[in-house]
Design a protein around this motif. Structure first.
Motif, PDB file in Angstrom:
ATOM      1  N   GLU A 175       0.837  -1.205   0.000  1.00 26.34           N
ATOM      2  CA  GLU A 175       0.000   0.000   0.000  1.00 26.34           C
ATOM      3  C   GLU A 175       0.872   1.255   0.000  1.00 26.34           C
ATOM      4  N   SER A 176       1.942   1.218   0.778  1.00 28.31           N
ATOM      5  CA  SER A 176       2.863   2.367   0.778  1.00 28.31           C
ATOM      6  C   SER A 176       3.553   2.515  -0.568  1.00 28.31           C
ATOM      7  N   ALA A 177       3.900   1.397  -1.179  1.00 31.60           N
ATOM      8  CA  ALA A 177       4.551   1.451  -2.493  1.00 31.60           C
ATOM      9  C   ALA A 177       3.612   2.012  -3.548  1.00 31.60           C
ATOM     10  N   ASP A 178       2.326   1.646  -3.463  1.00 35.04           N
ATOM     11  CA  ASP A 178       1.355   2.193  -4.414  1.00 35.04           C
ATOM     12  C   ASP A 178       1.229   3.705  -4.265  1.00 35.04           C
ATOM     13  N   ILE A 179       1.263   4.184  -3.018  1.00 33.77           N
ATOM     14  CA  ILE A 179       1.170   5.628  -2.780  1.00 33.77           C
ATOM     15  C   ILE A 179       2.386   6.339  -3.379  1.00 33.77           C
ATOM     16  N   ASP A 180       3.570   5.693  -3.268  1.00 34.88           N
ATOM     17  CA  ASP A 180       4.798   6.289  -3.798  1.00 34.88           C
ATOM     18  C   ASP A 180       4.923   6.124  -5.306  1.00 34.88           C
ATOM     19  N   GLY A 181       3.995   5.406  -5.921  1.00 32.72           N
ATOM     20  CA  GLY A 181       4.033   5.227  -7.374  1.00 32.72           C
ATOM     21  C   GLY A 181       5.020   4.182  -7.846  1.00 32.72           C
ATOM     22  N   ALA A 182       5.301   3.174  -7.033  1.00 27.72           N
ATOM     23  CA  ALA A 182       6.250   2.125  -7.418  1.00 27.72           C
ATOM     24  C   ALA A 182       5.642   1.231  -8.495  1.00 27.72           C
ATOM     25  N   SER A 183       6.491   0.761  -9.377  1.00 25.22           N
ATOM     26  CA  SER A 183       6.042  -0.151 -10.433  1.00 25.22           C
ATOM     27  C   SER A 183       5.923  -1.570  -9.890  1.00 25.22           C
TER      28      SER A 183
END
Length: 313
Positions: free
Chosen positions: A204-212
């Motif tokens: 969820e944190s990675a999605d917020i940061d825009g991670a692929s």
């Protein structure tokens, strides 16, 4: 307070617990002895007997002679043993790398919410349930250069027939193909267990940061399931090292000795040439090889993130 102190002073001191009697200590052995005898008879005695045979020149039907380390020194100059050692290492490396890589990919696929995911998982793990001899017979027919289905499938895409297990250059990769087909599901199940323990918060944190998707796999999924991959690699390493039935049933070590591993060479020396002394030396060296590789894998596992998390680092 004075009344309480007087009461405490008057109270009798707690008597020390009586020591365990010698008779009671002796009764412990009644329960321990069967396990000790079983371990000694099943594990310890065969290895001690193998070590003893390895320092003797002993062929069945002939007299035995003590030769010390001569059998072990003979191994260094045995070209067939060195070829078998090389075949074993190559076969093991390929039989670990291919199932672990494909098992990881399959686990990532089956971890998604697919339609009929449970049924597909059940179908995928079916090769694990087949007996080795049955697998060998089926794949031997598939490898047939004239009548095998593999060459027929290759002809559909314009590729000429292969010799598979009938050519020295392709026999070990072909055997690895069988090993991969059978044991990739095991790796998948182990990795699926690891994926089930990965929390959702990092994603969820990675999605917020825009991670692929690749970044999430590289920096979140892979580090967290690394201990499970190492566990799968350990299991596959030991299993591939001692592989015998599939290879013997399909090629008997052929063509020539192109697929002869240490296990098959040991079998030939001990049970075809009846040289049990030399065969015992091969068995001891093979055991040492398995122990060394197992210790290396355990060392790698101890350095994994699993242990760091468990120790609170």
């Amino acid at each position: 307070m004075s009344g309480l102190g007087s009461a405490l002073a008057a109270a009798p001191e707690a008597a020390p617990s009586p020591p365990v009697s010698n008779q009671r200590r002796r009764t412990y052995w009644i329960f321990i002895l069967p396990a000790v005898l079983t371990v000694g008879a099943v594990i310890l005695f065969p290895w001690l007997f193998t070590l003893w045979m390895s320092v003797n020149e002993w062929k069945i039907g002939e007299s035995r002679h003590f030769v010390g380390l001569a059998n072990y020194l003979r191994l260094a100059g045995d070209a067939r043993f060195m070829d078998a050692l090389w075949h074993t290492l190559v076969y093991t490396a390929l039989s670990v790398a291919a199932p672990v890589g494909l098992g990881l990919a399959a686990a990532l696929v089956f971890n998604e919410r697919l339609p009929m995911r449970g049924l597909l998982r059940g179908i995928f793990v079916m090769p694990m349930m087949a007996t080795p001899v049955a697998i060998a017979l089926v794949w031997t027919m598939m490898f047939n250069p004239q009548l095998g289905v593999l060459n027929y499938l290759l002809s559909l895409i314009g590729i000429g027939p292969w010799e598979w297990v009938y050519h020295p250059a392709s026999v070990i990769p072909s055997l690895v193909l069988v090993e991969t087909w059978q044991w990739t599901p095991l790796v998948m199940l182990i990795v699926l267990g690891g994926l089930a323990t990965v929390p959702a918060e990092p994603y969820e944190s990675a999605d917020i940061d825009g991670a692929s998707g690749w970044q999430k796999f590289r920096y979140i999924t892979l580090p967290m399931i690394a201990p499970f991959l190492l566990l799968a690699a350990m299991i596959r390493t030991v299993d591939a090292l001692k592989s015998f039935d599939i290879i013997y049933a399909i090629t008997q070590g052929g063509p020539g000795t192109a697929s002869e591993t240490i296990n098959l060479y040991l079998y030939s020396v001990a049970f075809a040439y009846y040289d049990v002394g030399y065969g015992s030396a091969i068995a001891v060296v093979f055991f040492v090889l398995i122990v060394v590789l197992s210790l290396v894998m355990l060392h790698l596992r101890q350095r994994s993130k699993w242990n760091e998390i468990g120790e609170g680092r």
